[in-house]
Design a protein around this motif. Sequence first.
Motif, PDB file in Angstrom:
ATOM      1  N   THR A 106       0.787  -1.235   0.000  1.00 38.02           N
ATOM      2  CA  THR A 106       0.000   0.000   0.000  1.00 38.02           C
ATOM      3  C   THR A 106       0.816   1.280   0.000  1.00 38.02           C
ATOM      4  N   ASP A 107       1.997   1.281   0.615  1.00 34.55           N
ATOM      5  CA  ASP A 107       2.806   2.496   0.664  1.00 34.55           C
ATOM      6  C   ASP A 107       3.979   2.384  -0.301  1.00 34.55           C
ATOM      7  N   LYS A 108       4.304   3.473  -0.970  1.00 33.02           N
ATOM      8  CA  LYS A 108       5.461   3.473  -1.860  1.00 33.02           C
ATOM      9  C   LYS A 108       6.749   3.460  -1.051  1.00 33.02           C
ATOM     10  N   GLY A 109       7.789   2.907  -1.645  1.00 36.16           N
ATOM     11  CA  GLY A 109       9.083   2.896  -0.988  1.00 36.16           C
ATOM     12  C   GLY A 109       9.559   1.524  -0.547  1.00 36.16           C
ATOM     13  N   TRP A 110       8.728   0.483  -0.754  1.00 34.27           N
ATOM     14  CA  TRP A 110       9.117  -0.902  -0.486  1.00 34.27           C
ATOM     15  C   TRP A 110       9.307  -1.223   1.002  1.00 34.27           C
ATOM     16  N   GLN A 111       8.800  -0.380   1.900  1.00 33.36           N
ATOM     17  CA  GLN A 111       8.950  -0.686   3.317  1.00 33.36           C
ATOM     18  C   GLN A 111       8.144  -1.946   3.672  1.00 33.36           C
ATOM     19  N   HIS A 112       8.770  -2.854   4.385  1.00 35.42           N
ATOM     20  CA  HIS A 112       8.156  -4.124   4.805  1.00 35.42           C
ATOM     21  C   HIS A 112       7.779  -5.006   3.608  1.00 35.42           C
ATOM     22  N   LEU A 113       8.569  -4.914   2.535  1.00 35.41           N
ATOM     23  CA  LEU A 113       8.331  -5.748   1.360  1.00 35.41           C
ATOM     24  C   LEU A 113       8.472  -7.222   1.701  1.00 35.41           C
ATOM     25  N   ASP A 114       9.390  -7.570   2.579  1.00 36.29           N
ATOM     26  CA  ASP A 114       9.574  -8.968   2.960  1.00 36.29           C
ATOM     27  C   ASP A 114       8.323  -9.525   3.624  1.00 36.29           C
ATOM     28  N   VAL A 115       7.659  -8.686   4.421  1.00 39.71           N
ATOM     29  CA  VAL A 115       6.421  -9.123   5.080  1.00 39.71           C
ATOM     30  C   VAL A 115       5.309  -9.287   4.045  1.00 39.71           C
ATOM     31  N   ALA A 116       5.218  -8.342   3.124  1.00 32.60           N
ATOM     32  CA  ALA A 116       4.211  -8.435   2.066  1.00 32.60           C
ATOM     33  C   ALA A 116       4.403  -9.690   1.227  1.00 32.60           C
ATOM     34  N   ALA A 117       5.650 -10.058   0.989  1.00 37.16           N
ATOM     35  CA  ALA A 117       5.927 -11.273   0.223  1.00 37.16           C
ATOM     36  C   ALA A 117       5.425 -12.508   0.964  1.00 37.16           C
ATOM     37  N   ARG A 118       5.571 -12.511   2.275  1.00 31.02           N
ATOM     38  CA  ARG A 118       5.048 -13.649   3.056  1.00 31.02           C
ATOM     39  C   ARG A 118       3.526 -13.716   2.963  1.00 31.02           C
ATOM     40  N   VAL A 119       2.879 -12.564   2.968  1.00 35.21           N
ATOM     41  CA  VAL A 119       1.425 -12.540   2.804  1.00 35.21           C
ATOM     42  C   VAL A 119       1.039 -13.083   1.435  1.00 35.21           C
ATOM     43  N   ALA A 120       1.750 -12.650   0.401  1.00 34.31           N
ATOM     44  CA  ALA A 120       1.459 -13.137  -0.952  1.00 34.31           C
ATOM     45  C   ALA A 120       1.578 -14.654  -1.015  1.00 34.31           C
ATOM     46  N   ARG A 121       2.600 -15.199  -0.411  1.00 34.83           N
ATOM     47  CA  ARG A 121       2.795 -16.650  -0.388  1.00 34.83           C
ATOM     48  C   ARG A 121       1.605 -17.337   0.279  1.00 34.83           C
ATOM     49  N   LYS A 122       1.154 -16.793   1.409  1.00 30.61           N
ATOM     50  CA  LYS A 122       0.025 -17.393   2.123  1.00 30.61           C
ATOM     51  C   LYS A 122      -1.254 -17.341   1.294  1.00 30.61           C
ATOM     52  N   VAL A 123      -1.478 -16.220   0.595  1.00 34.04           N
ATOM     53  CA  VAL A 123      -2.671 -16.099  -0.242  1.00 34.04           C
ATOM     54  C   VAL A 123      -2.635 -17.124  -1.370  1.00 34.04           C
ATOM     55  N   VAL A 124      -1.494 -17.241  -2.029  1.00 36.49           N
ATOM     56  CA  VAL A 124      -1.366 -18.202  -3.124  1.00 36.49           C
ATOM     57  C   VAL A 124      -1.587 -19.622  -2.622  1.00 36.49           C
ATOM     58  N   GLU A 125      -0.942 -19.981  -1.527  1.00 34.95           N
ATOM     59  CA  GLU A 125      -1.093 -21.338  -0.993  1.00 34.95           C
ATOM     60  C   GLU A 125      -2.544 -21.638  -0.642  1.00 34.95           C
ATOM     61  N   HIS A 126      -3.210 -20.671  -0.021  1.00 33.57           N
ATOM     62  CA  HIS A 126      -4.577 -20.926   0.440  1.00 33.57           C
ATOM     63  C   HIS A 126      -5.554 -21.038  -0.727  1.00 33.57           C
ATOM     64  N   VAL A 127      -5.408 -20.171  -1.724  1.00 30.12           N
ATOM     65  CA  VAL A 127      -6.354 -20.213  -2.833  1.00 30.12           C
ATOM     66  C   VAL A 127      -6.111 -21.434  -3.717  1.00 30.12           C
ATOM     67  N   LEU A 128      -4.865 -21.904  -3.785  1.00 33.90           N
ATOM     68  CA  LEU A 128      -4.607 -23.123  -4.536  1.00 33.90           C
ATOM     69  C   LEU A 128      -5.140 -24.351  -3.813  1.00 33.90           C
ATOM     70  N   ALA A 129      -5.053 -24.315  -2.492  1.00 33.49           N
ATOM     71  CA  ALA A 129      -5.513 -25.459  -1.702  1.00 33.49           C
ATOM     72  C   ALA A 129      -7.035 -25.517  -1.629  1.00 33.49           C
ATOM     73  N   GLN A 130      -7.666 -24.341  -1.643  1.00 30.16           N
ATOM     74  CA  GLN A 130      -9.120 -24.319  -1.429  1.00 30.16           C
ATOM     75  C   GLN A 130      -9.717 -23.097  -2.117  1.00 30.16           C
ATOM     76  N   ALA A 131      -9.808 -23.140  -3.425  1.00 29.14           N
ATOM     77  CA  ALA A 131     -10.412 -22.025  -4.165  1.00 29.14           C
ATOM     78  C   ALA A 131     -11.930 -22.084  -4.023  1.00 29.14           C
ATOM     79  N   PRO A 132     -12.564 -20.984  -3.626  1.00 24.45           N
ATOM     80  CA  PRO A 132     -14.010 -21.003  -3.409  1.00 24.45           C
ATOM     81  C   PRO A 132     -14.823 -20.837  -4.686  1.00 24.45           C
ATOM     82  N   ALA A 133     -14.160 -20.539  -5.793  1.00 25.29           N
ATOM     83  CA  ALA A 133     -14.871 -20.285  -7.045  1.00 25.29           C
ATOM     84  C   ALA A 133     -14.269 -21.123  -8.158  1.00 25.29           C
ATOM     85  N   SER A 134     -15.106 -21.419  -9.161  1.00 26.04           N
ATOM     86  CA  SER A 134     -14.613 -22.177 -10.306  1.00 26.04           C
ATOM     87  C   SER A 134     -13.621 -21.328 -11.095  1.00 26.04           C
ATOM     88  N   ARG A 135     -12.698 -21.975 -11.779  1.00 28.09           N
ATOM     89  CA  ARG A 135     -11.701 -21.264 -12.555  1.00 28.09           C
ATOM     90  C   ARG A 135     -12.289 -20.741 -13.862  1.00 28.09           C
TER      91      ARG A 135
END
Length: 249
Positions: A125-154
Amino acid sequence: MRILIANDDGYLAPGIAALVEACNGLGHVDVFAPERNASGTSNALSLHQPLSLHTAANGFRYVSGTPSDCVHLALTSGLIPKPDLVLSGINNGANMGDDTLYSGTVAAATEGYLFGVPSIAFSLTDKGWQHLDVAARVARKVVEHVLAQAPASRPWLLNVNIPASAQADQAPWAITRLGRRHASFPAVPQANPRGDMFYWIGPAGEAKEDGEGTDFHALRNGQVSITPLQVDMTDHQRLPAWQGWVATR
């Protein structure tokens, strides 16, 4: 699992390197990204000039075009097998509300979606890449969860905005709708040393519709905003009114 990753900040941006690293172990990753920053290019395709394609030392492919060009080329050139997932980002700044219409980050994901591939756009959300490492961990969790249990058809298309916070990987997730912004601020005129005038596009407007359930509200409350998107721009709610209008002709 094959994952295609693109962005709009360019192949040298820290955000795309962080997203690639976040996907380590999930499958084979291909990167097709713009040669230079292409923010604000929306879904533009380069139809009147050819695209050049090069490979950087780290294996990232970079394209002399828009984010949509990058994904389109990857999916239609035969250079790589069709991916199972398209990811875009991590963007340097939020993509919420009306921003999604202009965003190259969202456009790259949309291009994957148009070709029938599940796609996700990620933004910090903020420019400047602050806490980019944390955001990357969130992205990983989102990808893992939606691949494991997608609530909608592709296919499906998600726009994810991550707070620039050291605790973002512990933040709750909220399924949101797009808010709205006020009109952009005026264009800014400026004279060059020879007295010729040129103009800078003004900053985006402030949030206008930002109540509960919107992406703006979620981020203001420290949540990760996940907005399911679609491409159909038809004004379904007012179709009957327009049909009645034609009938009076």
